[in-house]
Design a protein around this motif. Structure first.
Motif, PDB file in Angstrom:
ATOM      1  N   HIS A 109     -86.057 129.619 -11.065  1.00 20.72           N
ATOM      2  CA  HIS A 109     -86.614 129.668 -12.480  1.00 20.72           C
ATOM      3  C   HIS A 109     -87.014 128.142 -12.984  1.00 20.72           C
ATOM      4  O   HIS A 109     -87.427 128.214 -13.842  1.00 20.72           O
ATOM      5  CB  HIS A 109     -85.320 130.114 -13.365  1.00 20.72           C
ATOM      6  CG  HIS A 109     -85.332 131.549 -13.149  1.00 20.72           C
ATOM      7  ND1 HIS A 109     -84.710 132.162 -12.364  1.00 20.72           N
ATOM      8  CD2 HIS A 109     -85.996 132.366 -14.185  1.00 20.72           C
ATOM      9  CE1 HIS A 109     -84.599 133.607 -12.478  1.00 20.72           C
ATOM     10  NE2 HIS A 109     -85.394 133.746 -13.665  1.00 20.72           N
ATOM     11  N   THR A 110     -86.819 127.011 -12.110  1.00 23.67           N
ATOM     12  CA  THR A 110     -86.937 125.894 -12.425  1.00 23.67           C
ATOM     13  C   THR A 110     -88.294 125.545 -12.866  1.00 23.67           C
ATOM     14  O   THR A 110     -89.128 125.696 -11.767  1.00 23.67           O
ATOM     15  CB  THR A 110     -86.346 124.712 -11.119  1.00 23.67           C
ATOM     16  OG1 THR A 110     -85.068 125.278 -11.036  1.00 23.67           O
ATOM     17  CG2 THR A 110     -86.611 123.380 -11.757  1.00 23.67           C
ATOM     18  N   LEU A 111     -88.715 124.968 -13.869  1.00 24.22           N
ATOM     19  CA  LEU A 111     -90.160 124.505 -14.263  1.00 24.22           C
ATOM     20  C   LEU A 111     -90.516 123.192 -13.593  1.00 24.22           C
ATOM     21  O   LEU A 111     -89.713 122.366 -14.042  1.00 24.22           O
ATOM     22  CB  LEU A 111     -90.318 124.757 -15.987  1.00 24.22           C
ATOM     23  CG  LEU A 111     -90.234 126.345 -16.276  1.00 24.22           C
ATOM     24  CD1 LEU A 111     -90.092 126.045 -17.859  1.00 24.22           C
ATOM     25  CD2 LEU A 111     -91.189 126.851 -15.836  1.00 24.22           C
ATOM     26  N   HIS A 112     -91.529 123.160 -13.136  1.00 26.61           N
ATOM     27  CA  HIS A 112     -91.842 121.776 -12.399  1.00 26.61           C
ATOM     28  C   HIS A 112     -93.370 121.732 -12.363  1.00 26.61           C
ATOM     29  O   HIS A 112     -94.116 122.707 -12.271  1.00 26.61           O
ATOM     30  CB  HIS A 112     -91.092 121.532 -11.105  1.00 26.61           C
ATOM     31  CG  HIS A 112     -91.629 122.559 -10.113  1.00 26.61           C
ATOM     32  ND1 HIS A 112     -91.169 123.824 -10.156  1.00 26.61           N
ATOM     33  CD2 HIS A 112     -92.264 122.451  -8.928  1.00 26.61           C
ATOM     34  CE1 HIS A 112     -91.574 124.285  -9.001  1.00 26.61           C
ATOM     35  NE2 HIS A 112     -92.450 123.631  -8.309  1.00 26.61           N
ATOM     36  N   ARG A 113     -93.709 120.475 -11.950  1.00 34.58           N
ATOM     37  CA  ARG A 113     -95.159 120.180 -11.510  1.00 34.58           C
ATOM     38  C   ARG A 113     -95.065 118.972 -10.759  1.00 34.58           C
ATOM     39  O   ARG A 113     -94.427 118.024 -10.762  1.00 34.58           O
ATOM     40  CB  ARG A 113     -96.060 119.730 -12.717  1.00 34.58           C
ATOM     41  CG  ARG A 113     -97.447 119.365 -12.538  1.00 34.58           C
ATOM     42  CD  ARG A 113     -97.970 119.214 -13.934  1.00 34.58           C
ATOM     43  NE  ARG A 113     -97.897 117.642 -14.422  1.00 34.58           N
ATOM     44  CZ  ARG A 113     -98.672 116.671 -13.974  1.00 34.58           C
ATOM     45  NH1 ARG A 113     -99.811 116.902 -13.101  1.00 34.58           N
ATOM     46  NH2 ARG A 113     -98.452 115.520 -14.444  1.00 34.58           N
ATOM     47  N   ALA A 114     -95.949 119.315  -9.452  1.00 39.42           N
ATOM     48  CA  ALA A 114     -95.852 118.140  -8.331  1.00 39.42           C
ATOM     49  C   ALA A 114     -97.408 117.943  -8.108  1.00 39.42           C
ATOM     50  O   ALA A 114     -98.256 118.762  -8.194  1.00 39.42           O
ATOM     51  CB  ALA A 114     -95.355 118.588  -7.303  1.00 39.42           C
ATOM     52  N   TRP A 115     -97.665 116.762  -7.474  1.00 33.69           N
ATOM     53  CA  TRP A 115     -99.041 116.083  -7.396  1.00 33.69           C
ATOM     54  C   TRP A 115     -98.775 115.287  -6.288  1.00 33.69           C
ATOM     55  O   TRP A 115     -97.830 114.433  -6.221  1.00 33.69           O
ATOM     56  CB  TRP A 115     -99.824 115.799  -8.229  1.00 33.69           C
ATOM     57  CG  TRP A 115     -99.236 114.640  -9.224  1.00 33.69           C
ATOM     58  CD1 TRP A 115     -99.759 113.597  -8.830  1.00 33.69           C
ATOM     59  CD2 TRP A 115     -98.180 114.492 -10.115  1.00 33.69           C
ATOM     60  NE1 TRP A 115     -98.987 112.459  -9.632  1.00 33.69           N
ATOM     61  CE2 TRP A 115     -98.085 113.235 -10.665  1.00 33.69           C
ATOM     62  CE3 TRP A 115     -97.561 115.527 -10.688  1.00 33.69           C
ATOM     63  CZ2 TRP A 115     -97.133 112.731 -11.597  1.00 33.69           C
ATOM     64  CZ3 TRP A 115     -96.397 114.925 -11.675  1.00 33.69           C
ATOM     65  CH2 TRP A 115     -96.639 113.734 -12.266  1.00 33.69           C
ATOM     66  N   CYS A 116    -100.085 115.007  -5.483  1.00 37.14           N
ATOM     67  CA  CYS A 116    -100.069 113.950  -4.399  1.00 37.14           C
ATOM     68  C   CYS A 116     -99.923 112.556  -5.222  1.00 37.14           C
ATOM     69  O   CYS A 116    -100.994 112.366  -6.024  1.00 37.14           O
ATOM     70  CB  CYS A 116    -101.385 114.212  -3.551  1.00 37.14           C
ATOM     71  SG  CYS A 116    -101.308 112.896  -2.408  1.00 37.14           S
ATOM     72  N   ASP A 117     -99.325 111.940  -4.607  1.00 37.63           N
ATOM     73  CA  ASP A 117     -99.111 110.245  -5.111  1.00 37.63           C
ATOM     74  C   ASP A 117     -99.859 109.307  -4.634  1.00 37.63           C
ATOM     75  O   ASP A 117     -99.446 108.029  -4.847  1.00 37.63           O
ATOM     76  CB  ASP A 117     -97.680 110.243  -5.513  1.00 37.63           C
ATOM     77  CG  ASP A 117     -97.380 108.975  -6.695  1.00 37.63           C
ATOM     78  OD1 ASP A 117     -98.226 108.853  -7.624  1.00 37.63           O
ATOM     79  OD2 ASP A 117     -96.274 108.296  -6.463  1.00 37.63           O
ATOM     80  N   THR A 118    -100.564 109.443  -3.532  1.00 37.04           N
ATOM     81  CA  THR A 118    -100.859 108.699  -2.708  1.00 37.04           C
ATOM     82  C   THR A 118    -102.610 108.986  -2.212  1.00 37.04           C
ATOM     83  O   THR A 118    -102.881 110.045  -2.337  1.00 37.04           O
ATOM     84  CB  THR A 118    -100.241 108.290  -1.426  1.00 37.04           C
ATOM     85  OG1 THR A 118    -100.565 109.579  -0.704  1.00 37.04           O
ATOM     86  CG2 THR A 118     -98.779 108.159  -1.529  1.00 37.04           C
ATOM     87  N   ASP A 119    -103.386 107.857  -1.785  1.00 40.25           N
ATOM     88  CA  ASP A 119    -104.777 108.151  -1.723  1.00 40.25           C
ATOM     89  C   ASP A 119    -104.945 108.924  -0.234  1.00 40.25           C
ATOM     90  O   ASP A 119    -105.631 109.872  -0.149  1.00 40.25           O
ATOM     91  CB  ASP A 119    -105.512 106.976  -1.702  1.00 40.25           C
ATOM     92  CG  ASP A 119    -105.743 106.232  -3.023  1.00 40.25           C
ATOM     93  OD1 ASP A 119    -105.748 106.819  -3.939  1.00 40.25           O
ATOM     94  OD2 ASP A 119    -105.727 105.142  -3.091  1.00 40.25           O
ATOM     95  N   ALA A 120    -103.801 108.646   0.574  1.00 34.20           N
ATOM     96  CA  ALA A 120    -104.051 109.438   1.931  1.00 34.20           C
ATOM     97  C   ALA A 120    -103.380 110.638   1.654  1.00 34.20           C
ATOM     98  O   ALA A 120    -102.506 110.884   0.628  1.00 34.20           O
ATOM     99  CB  ALA A 120    -103.148 108.643   2.981  1.00 34.20           C
TER     100      ALA A 120
END
Length: 243
Positions: free
Chosen positions: A178-189
């Motif tokens: 149930h945990t609400l989250h958002r993730a994204w790539c944090d590097t150019d590679a």
């Protein structure tokens, strides 16, 4: 149905995660499993095994695709309703429909960062008042025929940011369903993560919150063909060799 590395991964998943574990123990166990299987050397062996045609390439290709959140999703081990082990290949600024969405999952999850870096935010739903981030809330489910994403509007909602973190190569995180989250790539590679959803039961829907404007009612899920799936695994193996 699999070479040595595929069979060993299946045995580890079954030995560690099967049984009637409470969710907090399941989450911790899932985190240990992805950390073990996600070491670059071991994951390379598993991916190389699969890229040669071991395992179930036809079945795994059918469940591999570009996700609406902006990453390539390659299924490695299909453990039925209990275990789904995948590699996620992230590219910065992919421009996907749901790239900014906050969401939860159908079951407990764990993720190990194999190379690159992810940023992640955790949220909770606000209760009353005008504070927090205004969003539109959707209930997401899968269509029975093609398993396309279906989004049913629920109404406005406000979210409160509770955590911001960065996860570099060699680190892992695990979350209850149930945990609400958002993730994204944090590097150019490109960033590579090993991702596991596990548990005896899967929720029939997830919750999606967006501040980016209305979403379409349905988003097509386009699976990979077998040749494209094997080619993607071959490319992933080359990327892992450079890690």
């Amino acid at each position: 149905m699999g070479g040595r590395q595929v069979l060993e991964a299946r045995r580890l998943l079954t030995r560690t995660l099967d049984g009637d574990l409470p969710e907090h123990e399941l989450v911790a166990a899932a985190r240990s499993v992805v950390a073990e299987l996600g070491s670059p050397e071991r994951l390379l062996e598993l991916v190389t095994d699969l890229a040669s045609g071991e395992g179930d390439p036809k079945g795994c290709a059918r469940l591999s695709y570009r996700h609406v959140l902006g990453f390539d999703k390659l299924l490695l081990v299909d453990g039925g309703p209990r275990h789904m082990l995948r590699v996620h290949l992230w590219h910065r600024g992919a421009g996907a429909i749901g790239e900014e969405d906050v969401h939860n999952h159908r079951s407990a999850l764990a993720s190990y960062i194999v190379r690159g870096r992810l940023a992640m935010e955790l949220y909770e739903v606000g209760h009353g008042g005008d504070t927090g981030i205004p969003t539109a809330r959707y209930q997401e489910s899968l269509s029975g025929r093609k398993a396309d994403w279906l989004l049913e509007p629920v109404g406005p909602a406000r979210l409160r940011l509770t955590h911001v973190g960065q996860y570099a190569a060699g680190s892992a995180y695990a979350l209850p369903a149930h945990t609400l989250h958002r993730a994204w790539c944090d590097t150019d590679a490109p960033t590579v993560t090993l991702f596991l959803e596990t548990g005896p039961e899967r929720r029939p829907h997830t919750d999606v919150f967006t501040a980016a404007g209305p979403h379409p009612g349905a988003v097509a899920k386009v699976p990979l063909g077998v040749d494209d799936y094997l080619g993607a695994l071959g490319g992933l193996a080359e990327l892992l060799r450079k890690s």
